[in-house]
Design an enzyme around this catalytic site. Structure first.
Site, PDB file in Angstrom:
ATOM      1  CG  HIS A  83     -37.810  -2.073 -33.602  1.00 55.11           C
ATOM      2  ND1 HIS A  83     -37.798  -2.547 -32.436  1.00 55.11           N
ATOM      3  CD2 HIS A  83     -37.219  -3.023 -34.631  1.00 55.11           C
ATOM      4  CE1 HIS A  83     -37.245  -3.755 -32.292  1.00 55.11           C
ATOM      5  NE2 HIS A  83     -36.657  -4.038 -33.683  1.00 55.11           N
TER       6      HIS A  83
ATOM      7  NE  ARG B 261     -35.134  -7.081 -29.006  1.00 52.69           N
ATOM      8  CZ  ARG B 261     -34.010  -7.514 -28.544  1.00 52.69           C
ATOM      9  NH1 ARG B 261     -33.579  -7.321 -27.427  1.00 52.69           N
ATOM     10  NH2 ARG B 261     -33.497  -8.399 -29.523  1.00 52.69           N
TER      11      ARG B 261
ATOM     12  NE  ARG C 133     -33.454  -3.859 -31.410  1.00 53.45           N
ATOM     13  CZ  ARG C 133     -32.612  -4.511 -30.551  1.00 53.45           C
ATOM     14  NH1 ARG C 133     -32.209  -3.740 -29.645  1.00 53.45           N
ATOM     15  NH2 ARG C 133     -32.142  -5.595 -30.648  1.00 53.45           N
TER      16      ARG C 133
ATOM     17  CG  HIS D   7     -29.251  -8.455 -32.611  1.00 53.85           C
ATOM     18  ND1 HIS D   7     -28.587  -7.549 -33.817  1.00 53.85           N
ATOM     19  CD2 HIS D   7     -30.573  -8.219 -32.336  1.00 53.85           C
ATOM     20  CE1 HIS D   7     -29.575  -6.713 -33.857  1.00 53.85           C
ATOM     21  NE2 HIS D   7     -30.608  -7.124 -33.217  1.00 53.85           N
TER      22      HIS D   7
ATOM     23  CE1 TYR E 215     -30.404  -2.040 -37.688  1.00 53.73           C
ATOM     24  CE2 TYR E 215     -29.673  -3.933 -36.512  1.00 53.73           C
ATOM     25  CZ  TYR E 215     -30.560  -3.386 -36.671  1.00 53.73           C
ATOM     26  OH  TYR E 215     -31.708  -3.337 -35.971  1.00 53.73           O
TER      27      TYR E 215
ATOM     28  CE  LYS F 230     -37.073 -10.153 -29.362  1.00 52.70           C
ATOM     29  NZ  LYS F 230     -37.065 -10.390 -30.933  1.00 52.70           N
TER      30      LYS F 230
END
Length: 311
Positions: free
Chosen positions: A257, A162, A260, A283, A292, A186
């Protein structure tokens, strides 16, 4: 309904907001940006409830929550934003129930419009090659910012990190021998992501010839720097990538993004395992990574329709 001045909230409600903030910052270790977004939603909800006569959290009812979302929907708020605000409300009331600030959770049955299932913008591999060619041409002159931009874009595409993760990288997060980078994602979750030779060459070139030209007293260990020597800002990265994508002229992909999304899709197109891609992207849920596979199938379907004589 927008953000409400918290000075207008009754004392008990303001106390709850402050407690929820401490919970997000402490136990959840949310980023400052995420905390602000959560609190903005909660303050909007409570401000609406106050207008309906609510003075303390125990008076909050499902009806107020539904009318709060309804008012925003009528004002034209996007479904994705409504879904996020409903999720924030459920998080807030769930926390309040655990803290025994309320006896029952009014948001258990709260629903919001489903998000639009739009597929992310993805670059074709030829488009990535063209973009990199442009970066190589600019870097040939040896200007420090051109070297930096090439290294940032190569690393973004190679790793799928990110933009905030890229901006937060320090020099010692790199392992040049193993061609891996340590990324803090995150929730302060750390992961190690591999990258290829082109990214390694571009980053090494930046560290040898670009970074020393702009490094200063405020640089610290930051891997990527701005023109004044400070750690690069995510907004600067977005501006660089957006300009490159716009220059391509034949893609709907926008912003960092897109790199990504493209990295994930190209990995899957090349036969990578879905769980490996999940680990690379950081994730927490495999369901997030599965979008995806939908992108890959969509691309396959378009290719089939264009190429097969009986499509």
């Amino acid at each position: 309904m927008g953000r409400v001045d918290t000075q207008l909230l009754p004392g008990p409600l303001q106390k709850a907001v402050d407690g929820f903030r401490r919970y997000l910052e402490g136990e959840c270790a949310r980023s400052a940006h995420t905390v602000r977004a959560y609190l903005s939603d909660v303050e909007s909800l409570l401000g609406f409830a106050v207008q309906e006569g609510v003075q303390e959290l125990r008076q909050l009812e499902l009806g107020s929550l539904r009318r709060w979302l309804g008012a925003q929907s009528e004002a034209g708020m996007a479904r994705a934003t409504l879904a996020r605000r409903a999720a924030t409300a459920r998080s807030f009331t769930g926390w309040a129930l655990r803290e025994e600030l309320i006896e029952t959770d009014p948001a258990v049955r709260l629903q919001a419009p489903k998000r639009d299932k739009s597929l992310p913008g993805v670059l074709q591999q030829q488009q990535v090659s063209r973009m990199v060619d442009d970066l190589n041409t600019a870097a040939a002159d040896g200007g420090p910012m051109a070297l930096r931009n090439r290294a940032m874009v190569e690393l973004l595409y190679a790793t799928g990190v990110r933009v905030g993760e890229l901006a937060g990288l320090d020099i010692d997060d790199l392992d040049p021998d193993r061609r891996t980078v340590r990324v803090l994602g995150k929730g302060n979750k750390e992961r190690t992501v591999p990258f290829g030779v082109p990214a390694a060459v571009a980053v090494d070139d930046w560290l040898r010839r670009g970074r020393p030209a702009v490094v200063g007293a405020t640089s610290g260990p930051a891997l990527f720097l701005g023109v004044r020597g400070n750690r690069v800002d995510p907004r600067q990265i977005r501006a660089v990538v957006s300009e490159l994508l716009q220059a391509l002229g034949d893609t709907s992909a926008t912003g960092p993004h897109a790199l990504r999304h493209s990295a994930a899709t190209h990995l899957l197109d090349g036969g990578a395992d879905l769980r490996a891609v999940q680990e690379i992207l950081g994730h927490s849920s495999l369901a997030t990574t599965q979008i995806y596979t939908h992108v890959s199938v969509d691309r396959l379907r378009k290719s089939y329709q264009q190429a097969h004589p009986r499509a």
